[in-house]
Design a protein around this motif. Structure first.
Motif, PDB file in Angstrom:
ATOM      1  N   THR A  38      13.476 -29.394  36.793  1.00 54.68           N
ATOM      2  CA  THR A  38      13.493 -27.924  36.373  1.00 54.68           C
ATOM      3  C   THR A  38      14.519 -27.576  37.384  1.00 54.68           C
ATOM      4  O   THR A  38      15.569 -26.710  37.044  1.00 54.68           O
ATOM      5  CB  THR A  38      12.268 -27.147  36.520  1.00 54.68           C
ATOM      6  OG1 THR A  38      11.807 -27.166  37.854  1.00 54.68           O
ATOM      7  CG2 THR A  38      11.411 -27.481  35.542  1.00 54.68           C
ATOM      8  N   LEU A  39      14.944 -27.997  38.928  1.00 54.80           N
ATOM      9  CA  LEU A  39      15.922 -27.204  39.555  1.00 54.80           C
ATOM     10  C   LEU A  39      17.024 -27.849  39.223  1.00 54.80           C
ATOM     11  O   LEU A  39      18.287 -26.957  39.119  1.00 54.80           O
ATOM     12  CB  LEU A  39      15.719 -27.961  41.123  1.00 54.80           C
ATOM     13  CG  LEU A  39      14.710 -26.821  41.777  1.00 54.80           C
ATOM     14  CD1 LEU A  39      14.534 -27.408  43.386  1.00 54.80           C
ATOM     15  CD2 LEU A  39      15.047 -25.409  42.009  1.00 54.80           C
ATOM     16  N   VAL A  68      16.296 -18.913  30.688  1.00 56.93           N
ATOM     17  CA  VAL A  68      15.174 -19.609  30.289  1.00 56.93           C
ATOM     18  C   VAL A  68      14.819 -20.595  31.133  1.00 56.93           C
ATOM     19  O   VAL A  68      13.638 -20.949  31.410  1.00 56.93           O
ATOM     20  CB  VAL A  68      15.369 -19.979  28.819  1.00 56.93           C
ATOM     21  CG1 VAL A  68      14.284 -20.878  28.148  1.00 56.93           C
ATOM     22  CG2 VAL A  68      16.000 -18.878  28.004  1.00 56.93           C
ATOM     23  N   ALA A  69      15.946 -21.608  31.587  1.00 60.27           N
ATOM     24  CA  ALA A  69      15.509 -22.514  32.447  1.00 60.27           C
ATOM     25  C   ALA A  69      15.086 -22.322  33.507  1.00 60.27           C
ATOM     26  O   ALA A  69      14.462 -22.931  34.225  1.00 60.27           O
ATOM     27  CB  ALA A  69      17.006 -23.185  32.524  1.00 60.27           C
ATOM     28  N   THR A 105       6.310 -24.609  36.696  1.00 58.50           N
ATOM     29  CA  THR A 105       6.011 -25.554  37.647  1.00 58.50           C
ATOM     30  C   THR A 105       5.083 -25.152  38.652  1.00 58.50           C
ATOM     31  O   THR A 105       3.691 -26.024  38.645  1.00 58.50           O
ATOM     32  CB  THR A 105       7.296 -25.761  38.455  1.00 58.50           C
ATOM     33  OG1 THR A 105       8.296 -26.437  37.679  1.00 58.50           O
ATOM     34  CG2 THR A 105       6.864 -26.932  39.624  1.00 58.50           C
ATOM     35  N   PRO A 106       4.741 -24.001  39.066  1.00 63.70           N
ATOM     36  CA  PRO A 106       3.629 -23.463  39.821  1.00 63.70           C
ATOM     37  C   PRO A 106       2.208 -23.489  39.061  1.00 63.70           C
ATOM     38  O   PRO A 106       1.166 -23.961  39.581  1.00 63.70           O
ATOM     39  CB  PRO A 106       3.875 -22.112  40.414  1.00 63.70           C
ATOM     40  CG  PRO A 106       5.472 -22.084  40.226  1.00 63.70           C
ATOM     41  CD  PRO A 106       5.736 -22.986  39.167  1.00 63.70           C
ATOM     42  N   MET A 107       2.330 -23.091  37.795  1.00 66.37           N
ATOM     43  CA  MET A 107       1.301 -23.140  36.945  1.00 66.37           C
ATOM     44  C   MET A 107       0.899 -24.530  36.518  1.00 66.37           C
ATOM     45  O   MET A 107      -0.465 -24.804  36.517  1.00 66.37           O
ATOM     46  CB  MET A 107       1.633 -22.568  35.556  1.00 66.37           C
ATOM     47  CG  MET A 107       0.364 -22.415  34.690  1.00 66.37           C
ATOM     48  SD  MET A 107       0.642 -21.581  33.021  1.00 66.37           S
ATOM     49  CE  MET A 107       1.770 -23.219  32.361  1.00 66.37           C
ATOM     50  N   MET A 108       1.485 -25.487  36.551  1.00 66.00           N
ATOM     51  CA  MET A 108       1.389 -26.913  35.989  1.00 66.00           C
ATOM     52  C   MET A 108       0.873 -27.839  36.931  1.00 66.00           C
ATOM     53  O   MET A 108      -0.121 -28.636  36.957  1.00 66.00           O
ATOM     54  CB  MET A 108       2.498 -27.523  35.572  1.00 66.00           C
ATOM     55  CG  MET A 108       2.960 -27.002  33.835  1.00 66.00           C
ATOM     56  SD  MET A 108       1.486 -27.211  32.993  1.00 66.00           S
ATOM     57  CE  MET A 108       1.142 -28.900  32.875  1.00 66.00           C
TER      58      MET A 108
END
Length: 320
Positions: free
Chosen positions: A261-262, A279-280, A288-291
């Protein structure tokens, strides 16, 4: 003449006493949908990471270096989303998208520091897996509680220094043009695009410190996993190979998601940034923190047991 210049300079400074966080969409209907979507994602992230921290804290079975660093990663992710999403939710609900210059720099500091901290903790976790698989007989002494605390302290110190460096450099930047930020938070590269002063020092420091904080740990993680794969391939038993690899699978998934993602956002020229990058950005700032809690608990029997004992108590213990 000097007075006129002074007034012009003062008006420029006052003109950017605040920024406008426009987010992903300016449509009122879409903003209502985005509000409930981000609120749901924030609540899931908070609950997931808090459960991970509590489960590790209260279960003696999880008082090991691997789970010690996992709890720190969850705390970092929890702090990370709290730094950005609540402000965005207020903006979506109230339609007041303004954020003060000081508030923007404060948000930027925590954002930069916590992204760096996430990265360094992931590198430390890779070292823990390397020692556990490649040097199992020395694991207890090599990953002593004192060393774990020292490693985490070093991660925090480097992250704080990294964040302070770039935030202080940003205070020297003059903004005199547009104050609209098409992002959900105050992001480093977007602010540099809005600058009307020389930002060469900022760019040079970004490259220099970024190479140390991000590329060096990534290289270390790649080398660690090369050694880990070699060690696993030498294990004669297929079941032992699977068990050894399963202890690394969650960490590999999180590292891939984090860097993937970065790269979506930052591996491109600064001049090419556009609305689509907002959006990205949601991917590494929210998704990412949620997953991470789901990735680490999905196939982890120890974590399943700890969460069951935390939520169900004695009833779960009788079932197991």
């Amino acid at each position: 003449m000097l007075q006129t210049v002074g007034k012009m300079h003062g008006s420029n400074q006052s003109g950017v006493s605040e920024f406008l966080l426009l987010g992903i969409s300016e449509s009122p209907e879409q903003q209502r949908i985005l509000f409930w979507m981000f609120l749901s994602m924030y609540l899931v992230t908070v609950v997931g990471n808090v459960l991970i921290i509590l489960a590790i804290s209260f279960d003696p079975r999880l008082h090991t270096p691997m789970y010690f660093f996992l709890a720190d990663l969850s705390f970092t992710d929890l702090f990370f989303v709290t730094n950005t999403i609540p402000k965005m939710l207020v903006s979506l609900q109230s339609q007041n998208k303004a954020i003060s210059h000081a508030g923007c720099l404060t948000q930027l500091y925590f954002l930069v520091s916590l992204v760096a901290l996430d990265n360094l903790i992931l590198a430390t976790m890779a070292y823990d897996r390397y020692v556990a698989i490649c040097r199992p007989l020395h694991y207890t002494t090599a990953m002593s509680p004192g060393l774990c605390i020292l490693l985490l302290t070093l991660c925090w110190a480097l992250s704080v220094l990294y964040g302070l460096t770039h935030t202080l450099l940003m205070t020297r930047v003059t903004f005199c043009g547009s104050r609209k930020i098409h992002y959900i938070f105050c992001e480093m590269y977007v602010l540099l695009r809005l600058a009307c002063s020389n930002t060469q020092v900022n760019h040079t420091m970004l490259i220099a410190t970024g190479s140390f904080i991000f590329l060096a740990p990534l290289g270390f993680m790649i080398m660690s996993y090369v050694c880990i794969v070699r060690a696993i391939l030498r294990i004669p038993s297929a079941s032992s190979k699977y068990k050894a690899f399963s202890t690394c699978a969650s960490h590999l998934a999180v590292v891939s998601l984090f860097y993937g993602t970065l790269c979506m956002v930052y591996l491109q020229p600064l001049q090419s940034y556009s609305m689509k990058d907002s959006v990205a950005t949601v991917m590494y700032a929210v998704v990412t923190p949620m997953m991470n809690p789901f990735i680490y608990s999905l196939r982890n029997k120890d974590m399943h047991g700890a969460l069951g004992r935390l939520l169900l108590g004695k009833a779960f213990q009788r079932l197991t």
